[in-house]
Design an enzyme around this catalytic site. Sequence first.
Site, short mmCIF file in Angstrom:
data_model
loop_
_atom_site.label_atom_id
_atom_site.label_comp_id
_atom_site.label_asym_id
_atom_site.label_seq_id
_atom_site.Cartn_x
_atom_site.Cartn_y
_atom_site.Cartn_z
N GLY A 95 41.32 -7.78 47.49
CA GLY A 95 41.70 -6.43 47.11
C GLY A 95 40.53 -5.69 46.49
N SER A 96 40.85 -4.81 45.56
CA SER A 96 39.86 -3.87 45.03
C SER A 96 38.69 -4.55 44.34
CB SER A 96 40.54 -2.92 44.05
OG SER A 96 41.67 -2.36 44.66
N VAL A 97 38.89 -5.80 43.94
CA VAL A 97 37.78 -6.51 43.28
C VAL A 97 36.55 -6.48 44.17
CG1 VAL A 97 37.04 -8.78 42.52
CG2 VAL A 97 39.26 -7.95 41.86
#
Lengths: 467, 737
Positions: free
Chosen positions: B444-446
């Site tokens: 995800g956004s990581v």
Amino acid sequence: MTALEPARAETQDKAGKERTPRRPARHGRIHAARVALTAWLGRPLASFHLVLAICGLLVVLGLVMVLSASSVISQQQSYSPYTVFGKQVVFVLVGLVLFWIGLRMPLRKIRSWSPTALWVSLLMLVLVLIPGIGTQVNGTRSWFQFGPVGFQPVEVAKVALALWGAHILVVKRGLLHQYRHLLVPVVPVALVMFALIMLQPDLGGTITLGVVLIALLWFAGAQMRLFVALAGGAVAGALILALNADYRLLRVLAFLNPEEAPDSANYQAAQALYALADGGLFGKGLGQGPSKYFYLPNVHNDFIFALVGEELGFLGCALVLGLFALLAVVGMRIATRNIDPWIRMVAATLTVWLVAQAAINIGYVVGLLPVTGITLPLISAGGTSVVITLLVFGILANCARHEPESVAALRSQGPGRFGRLMRLPAPDPYQPPAKRRPARTPARPRGPGGSGSARRQHPRRSRGGTR
Amino acid sequence: MPPAGKPPDGRRPDRGWPALPGRRTPGAPRSGRPTPPRRAPWHDDDSYPDPPPPRPIRRGSDRDALPPWREALRRKARAEAAAEARPRGARSGPRAGAASARRSAPAPRHSTGTARRVSTGPRRIVRKPTGNHHVRVLVVRFLLVGALVAAGLKLIQVQGFEAEALAAKAEQQRTTTFEIPAVRGAILDRDGTKLAFSVEARMLAFQPNRMREEYAEATRNNPAEPIDFDQRTEEIARAIHEVVGDRVSEEELLAKLRKDASYVFLVGEVEPAAARDLTERYPEIIDEYRSMREYPGRSLASNIVGVANWRMDDPDVDKHNLHGLSGLEALRDKVLSGTPGREVKDTTGGSDTLVIPGSDREIEPAVDGSNLVLTIDSDLQYFLQQALADYMKRAEAEGGSAVVLDSHTGEVYALANDTSFDPTGPLDTSEMGNPAVTTPYEPGSVAKVVTALCTIQEDISEPQDVHMVAGTHQVADRTISDAWPHGTLPFTTTGIFAKSSNVGTLMLAEECGKDRFSALLEKLGLGQRTGVGLPGESPGRVPPRGQWSGSTFGNLPIGQGMSMTVLQMAAMYQAVANGGVRVPPRIVDAVVTPDGERIPEPDPKPVRVVSEDTAKTVRDMFRAVVQDGDGLNDGTGEPGSLTGYQISGKTGTAQQIDPETGSYSNSLYWVTFAGILPANDPRFVVGIMIDRPNYSGGEIEGRSAAPLFHDIASYLTQRYNIPLSKKASPVVPLIAD
């Protein structure tokens, strides 16, 4: 002890005469040793000293080997490695007392007690068969058990038969050309003993007793054909015995054909050979033999020679063999040097017994004979055996002191250090029996004259030999 | 008897000691009648016809020694004898002849040979059967010595020629080879605390069939003390049960003891002292050596360390040993287990265990296993495991993992999963894995940090530059929107990441370009195993550049369409924390051999990902993720902030593929967080992944992993005494006015 000067001088003279013609100078030392040895052997008490030395060495070697052989089994049975050894020491001490008694007691007294000894031993052989009096160990009822110590009457029977048989045969020596005098009563008594011992049953004891009987007959001068017959009988008897008991048959078959025998039958013999081979020339060292760790059954009595071979190597075996060979030579020397016929016979018979027992034991340990439970005299652990063997050695040493030269030396020079220490009496010289009378009055009528003191004597008084 | 006054040696005693033969002495014949005439004894000794040679003692001793007073007696006796002999004639012929030959005048007819021949009577015939005594003695001597010599010859054969072969057989039958067990090495944490180690134990066994026979035999041999098999086994079962407790029930033991088998194992790990006590009471119980693995921390780091147990599947009993089943115990089994030695001993007859003293000869000494020193800090590991498990409960999540890396060395300080297992208890294989390294997920956004790095590194945009970001963005056939609906907003570059705008990220990524983006993914170690040194590590999945479809580049920058493990995720941020140099993580620090030598594991090869400046800029930029900007300027990971420390991090929420529909689900998420502590002088990198939490409707823990990061960071600062940041992170605008 001092040798007789004339004897020494004579040997030296002889040696001197021999030497001068051919010996080169470089052989001087060897020759000197030979001369010294001959001179030493020519001393009047050489036989006596040799018997003492052989006995002492065998006793010491036996104690050492018993300690080494029995420590494991003692440890297992009683949590102390010295149990069997301790018993053996006690028995040796008792045996040494008996040795001293046998050495000290006048031989004519021993001879006069031999019939009693025979009766006592026969009685004991009967008693031991009675349950409750005799104790059964490993299926053999051959022990009187007094607390921790056991006593085997068969050993006493061997001595009694030797002493008494010699006595009877010497008394009868004038009549021995007749079979009934030669064989009766010695052979029937011996047969009764055989039967009693086989009832225990104890094959080893029977064989040893048989050796004693044959030795008696041999030295009494029985004809050769008797021995041929005996040999035939022995073979037949062995066959019957072997076929009678399965374990004996197995042993014999295993002996005859070791390769195909089952492991169990051949086990002891094979283990004995392993132990001997393991020792090699110099042995593994005292106490280092692994075969006593339950590989070799009866390692402290029947098979102790294998342990000697394992721990002391061929050298140790040769020492034992040499000692027994020396015993044979010395015993025979005592027999030839004595002039009393009873002593001659007793010395020869006892020697044959001991050496033959050793030879049979060693023979089956090295695989020359089938396995029988005969112990190695003075080396195997075994109470009664060692006590009686020491007594026999004592009698043998006593006989050695009765060699005419020894008698003369002891009577002229005194008892010497050892004799004084042991408080040994001076040996009696041989007194040939007085006038003999035939056992039966001659059929031919005699003239009216003669017959002074001799006729008044009772015929039984003349027994010949030692009195 | 020695005389009282002993004369000096060499002198004939004249009193007390019996004199020479012939003299009357106390021991001599006692009868009153005169001594019989002296004759050479062999004259009487007809049964021994070989006369011994004349002895010096006999010579002339008679006459010399006889005192004069006895001479008369002797003469008289001789006369009597002669008188007696004559009438009897033939019977006493030779004797009379011999006697008379010496002294009295012989009667001619007695001295002739013919007279002997005619004479009859027992004495004549006696000679015949007796044979020659001397010859007989010689024969016997020869036989006896011959028998002994024969034995001696056989001995030469046995002890000389055949000795080698026979001794080899003897040696073979008593030699037993003993395995010397090698002690399995311990597994230690970075401070030397033991996570796993070996202790000696005993295994109890029994031989039911053999004991049946032996009891019966003992009863036969000693009927007074019968041993009943059933009764005895019952006693044994009771005794064992008393010692080992509830591990095995008495009934179970009894069933084993009475089994119709030659050998049964009873109980495994029994203390040696207890086993000794048992075998002393019941010698028929067999106790065998075995090693026991102790895990004092139980579930502590159990997913890393794994478990080793005693294996008996090898038919060769000597090969039975402890072997690893999972984790490092399995992966580094060879290093840990060492090499068993062999020892040859002589054993007593009929036994393979009773050793003959002094017969040991070691052939190969055992080499104990080496110790394994990990980079794990067991206290931190414990905390992380507890905190994670607790957080999972609150988040009502299916699973989760977390990792703490040293920001400079890449050492793994702690690596936890939500589930762990107790290696000392019953093993459940579903709990024994290590998902933190084996199970990749979509981050995800990581993963937007990749775009951030590219943006700064390639100088596409400065942190404070403003981008007009629309609500949606078209990539190929897909429309990507932000997590929350909005119109076109003026995001700063920092704001794009701190607010986690998908659209903005894709705009920057497109400027960065597919090739540079792909190269950066590879430099960050995505799609490759980190080589941390744990078993079953997954490389994750990054679609190879050549296989990218049109929409792929719309997914990758926002952390979808590729997968990584939590370790890879943390490693990615480690590069940011470490000035742009990625040091691949590792968990085994060194191997310490049994003799104490420390062999460090090979150093990982550092990879320069971006420049130091880029790394610092991105780190500073990502501080805004946790900033509290009073609503509009709030970062997405504000709960991850820690008072007194600058924190740099990134939240992430990735959609999972719904196994039912096969497309991205709107309820199943991976919630992730990666953080750097402290941002101004990084010490640690923390990665957190939470699998399928209760995303909608639950607590905050279900939507974000930032609170967990806060807890971990808080613990780390205390445990390692991390100095406070000099300044708090500045609050930067995320959405330009």
